[in-house]
Design a protein around this motif. Structure first.
Motif, short mmCIF file in Angstrom:
data_model
loop_
_atom_site.label_atom_id
_atom_site.label_comp_id
_atom_site.label_asym_id
_atom_site.label_seq_id
_atom_site.Cartn_x
_atom_site.Cartn_y
_atom_site.Cartn_z
N ASP A 102 0.82 -1.21 0.00
CA ASP A 102 0.00 0.00 0.00
C ASP A 102 0.86 1.27 0.00
OD1 ASP A 102 -2.33 -1.45 -0.02
OD2 ASP A 102 -3.03 -0.80 1.95
N LEU A 103 1.82 1.31 0.91
CA LEU A 103 2.58 2.54 1.14
C LEU A 103 3.72 2.75 0.15
CD1 LEU A 103 2.78 2.40 5.04
CD2 LEU A 103 1.25 3.82 3.66
N HIS A 104 4.42 1.68 -0.20
CA HIS A 104 5.65 1.83 -0.98
C HIS A 104 5.51 1.45 -2.45
CE1 HIS A 104 7.72 2.81 2.69
NE2 HIS A 104 7.25 1.70 3.25
N VAL A 105 4.37 0.87 -2.81
CA VAL A 105 4.13 0.58 -4.23
C VAL A 105 2.91 1.36 -4.71
CG1 VAL A 105 3.72 -1.20 -5.98
CG2 VAL A 105 5.17 -1.71 -4.01
N MET A 106 1.75 1.09 -4.13
CA MET A 106 0.53 1.74 -4.60
C MET A 106 0.59 3.26 -4.46
SD MET A 106 -3.46 0.69 -3.88
CE MET A 106 -3.06 -1.03 -3.67
N ASN A 107 0.98 3.73 -3.29
CA ASN A 107 1.02 5.18 -3.07
C ASN A 107 2.13 5.85 -3.87
OD1 ASN A 107 -1.11 4.83 -1.37
ND2 ASN A 107 -0.08 5.47 0.49
N SER A 131 8.09 9.13 -8.64
CA SER A 131 7.44 7.83 -8.61
C SER A 131 8.39 6.73 -9.07
CB SER A 131 6.19 7.85 -9.50
OG SER A 131 5.53 6.61 -9.47
N ILE A 132 9.09 6.97 -10.16
CA ILE A 132 10.03 5.97 -10.68
C ILE A 132 11.13 5.67 -9.68
CG2 ILE A 132 11.83 5.60 -12.42
CD1 ILE A 132 9.99 6.98 -14.43
N ALA A 133 11.67 6.71 -9.07
CA ALA A 133 12.75 6.53 -8.10
C ALA A 133 12.29 5.70 -6.90
CB ALA A 133 13.27 7.89 -7.63
N LYS A 134 11.09 6.00 -6.40
CA LYS A 134 10.58 5.27 -5.23
C LYS A 134 10.19 3.84 -5.60
CE LYS A 134 10.97 8.66 -2.30
NZ LYS A 134 9.81 9.42 -1.82
N GLU A 136 11.47 2.02 -7.96
CA GLU A 136 12.68 1.24 -8.21
C GLU A 136 13.22 0.67 -6.90
OE1 GLU A 136 15.47 -0.66 -10.48
OE2 GLU A 136 13.77 0.52 -11.22
N LEU A 137 13.19 1.45 -5.84
CA LEU A 137 13.63 0.96 -4.52
C LEU A 137 12.73 -0.18 -4.05
CD1 LEU A 137 14.35 4.34 -2.69
CD2 LEU A 137 16.04 2.67 -3.46
N ALA A 138 11.43 -0.01 -4.22
CA ALA A 138 10.49 -1.04 -3.79
C ALA A 138 10.66 -2.31 -4.60
CB ALA A 138 9.05 -0.53 -3.90
N TYR A 139 10.82 -2.17 -5.91
CA TYR A 139 11.00 -3.34 -6.77
C TYR A 139 12.24 -4.14 -6.37
CZ TYR A 139 7.71 -1.29 -10.24
OH TYR A 139 6.63 -0.77 -10.91
N ALA A 140 13.33 -3.43 -6.14
CA ALA A 140 14.58 -4.11 -5.80
C ALA A 140 14.43 -4.92 -4.51
CB ALA A 140 15.71 -3.09 -5.66
N TRP A 141 13.80 -4.33 -3.51
CA TRP A 141 13.61 -5.02 -2.24
C TRP A 141 12.69 -6.23 -2.42
CZ3 TRP A 141 9.53 -6.17 1.05
CH2 TRP A 141 9.90 -6.66 2.32
N TRP A 173 2.48 -0.04 -14.97
CA TRP A 173 2.08 0.90 -16.02
C TRP A 173 2.87 2.20 -15.92
CZ3 TRP A 173 -4.00 1.02 -16.59
CH2 TRP A 173 -4.45 -0.24 -17.02
N VAL A 174 3.20 2.60 -14.70
CA VAL A 174 3.95 3.83 -14.47
C VAL A 174 5.44 3.62 -14.70
CG1 VAL A 174 4.64 5.49 -12.69
CG2 VAL A 174 2.24 4.82 -12.89
N HIS A 175 5.96 2.54 -14.15
CA HIS A 175 7.38 2.20 -14.29
C HIS A 175 7.46 0.69 -14.46
CE1 HIS A 175 11.63 1.94 -13.86
NE2 HIS A 175 11.62 1.52 -12.61
N ARG A 176 7.61 0.24 -15.68
CA ARG A 176 7.59 -1.20 -15.95
C ARG A 176 8.69 -1.90 -15.16
NH1 ARG A 176 6.17 -4.10 -21.68
NH2 ARG A 176 5.51 -6.06 -20.70
N ILE A 177 8.30 -3.02 -14.54
CA ILE A 177 9.26 -3.77 -13.74
C ILE A 177 10.38 -4.27 -14.65
CG2 ILE A 177 9.58 -5.77 -12.22
CD1 ILE A 177 6.54 -5.56 -11.60
N PRO A 178 11.62 -3.88 -14.38
CA PRO A 178 12.73 -4.26 -15.25
C PRO A 178 12.95 -5.78 -15.30
CG PRO A 178 13.36 -2.47 -13.78
CD PRO A 178 12.05 -3.01 -13.27
N GLU A 179 13.50 -6.24 -16.41
CA GLU A 179 13.80 -7.66 -16.55
C GLU A 179 14.85 -8.12 -15.54
OE1 GLU A 179 14.72 -8.73 -20.55
OE2 GLU A 179 12.83 -7.95 -21.35
#
Length: 219
Positions: A102-107, A131-134, A136-141, A173-179
């Motif tokens: 909710d907080l680190h991806v959706m928001n 949004s992309i910067a935040k 990217e951090l969430a995706y990596a974790w 849709w906002v920042h496609r999850i990188p391969e």
């Protein structure tokens, strides 16, 4: 029918609760918050003037905030799928991941959407960049955290997955999850294939033109 859910089919937070209801086959009436349903809008604002949806109505009881709604459903309208584990420590893990999505991806996805909705090119760019910067951090974790798991908290579908599905759906849709994050990409694919979420996606398809950044021709 005692249960009624007020919300919008294209709303990520509405979808989170719809997932919980669909997973357990819980009978309810959906009351759309939209321009052609002023009676539902009036009832919603009367009961929850903070103007946030979804809102669950159980008889005369009003329940708001998605995680609380799902907890309430498990307590008062339980079904075959237990979305919060009985074990306290496992339940804590689920609640943490629920809050993370909710907080680190959706928001964080919403930052880009809000910037675009202003109509100001500068605010649009600033919101999208942040949004992309935040994200990217969430995706990596998440890519590391989800390794070896079928679902967010382990082998069982839980409230955390109810939060994850719409979060990752729109965030991509906002920042496609990188391969470079194959675990996270595969998890999003599994969520899209889940019948309960596939239903949410299909029911909301007609509203894709509303997405201010332009909905991609996929999913």
């Amino acid at each position: 029918m005692s249960l009624a859910l007020y919300g919008h089919l294209f709303s990520s937070y509405t979808q989170k609760v719809l997932l919980a209801l669909y997973e357990n086959g819980t009978p309810f009436e959906f009351r759309a918050i939209w321009q052609d349903t002023p009676q539902h809008v009036a009832e919603w604002l009367k009961r929850w003037p903070l103007r946030k949806f979804p809102m669950l109505l159980d008889g005369d009881r009003t329940v708001v905030e998605t995680s609380i709604i799902i907890e309430y459903l498990q307590l008062n309208h339980p079904g075959p799928v237990r979305l919060i584990p009985a074990d306290p420590m496992k339940a804590l893990d689920v609640r943490f991941l629920d809050r993370f999505f909710d907080l680190h991806v959706m928001n964080m996805m919403q930052l880009a959407v809000n910037g675009a909705l202003t109509g100001d090119p500068v605010k649009r760019k600033d919101g999208h960049d942040e949004s992309i910067a935040k994200l990217e951090l969430a995706y990596a974790w998440l890519d590391g955290e989800l390794a070896g798991r079928a679902w967010a908290a382990g082998s069982d579908f839980t409230m955390a997955d109810c939060a994850a599905a719409p979060s990752l759906f729109y965030a991509d849709w906002v920042h496609r999850i990188p391969e470079s994050y194959p675990t996270l990409r595969a998890y999003r694919t599994r969520l899209l294939a889940r019948p309960s979420f596939a239903r949410c996606v299909e029911d909301a398809r007609q509203f894709r033109p509303l997405f201010p950044l332009g909905a991609p021709d996929r999913d």
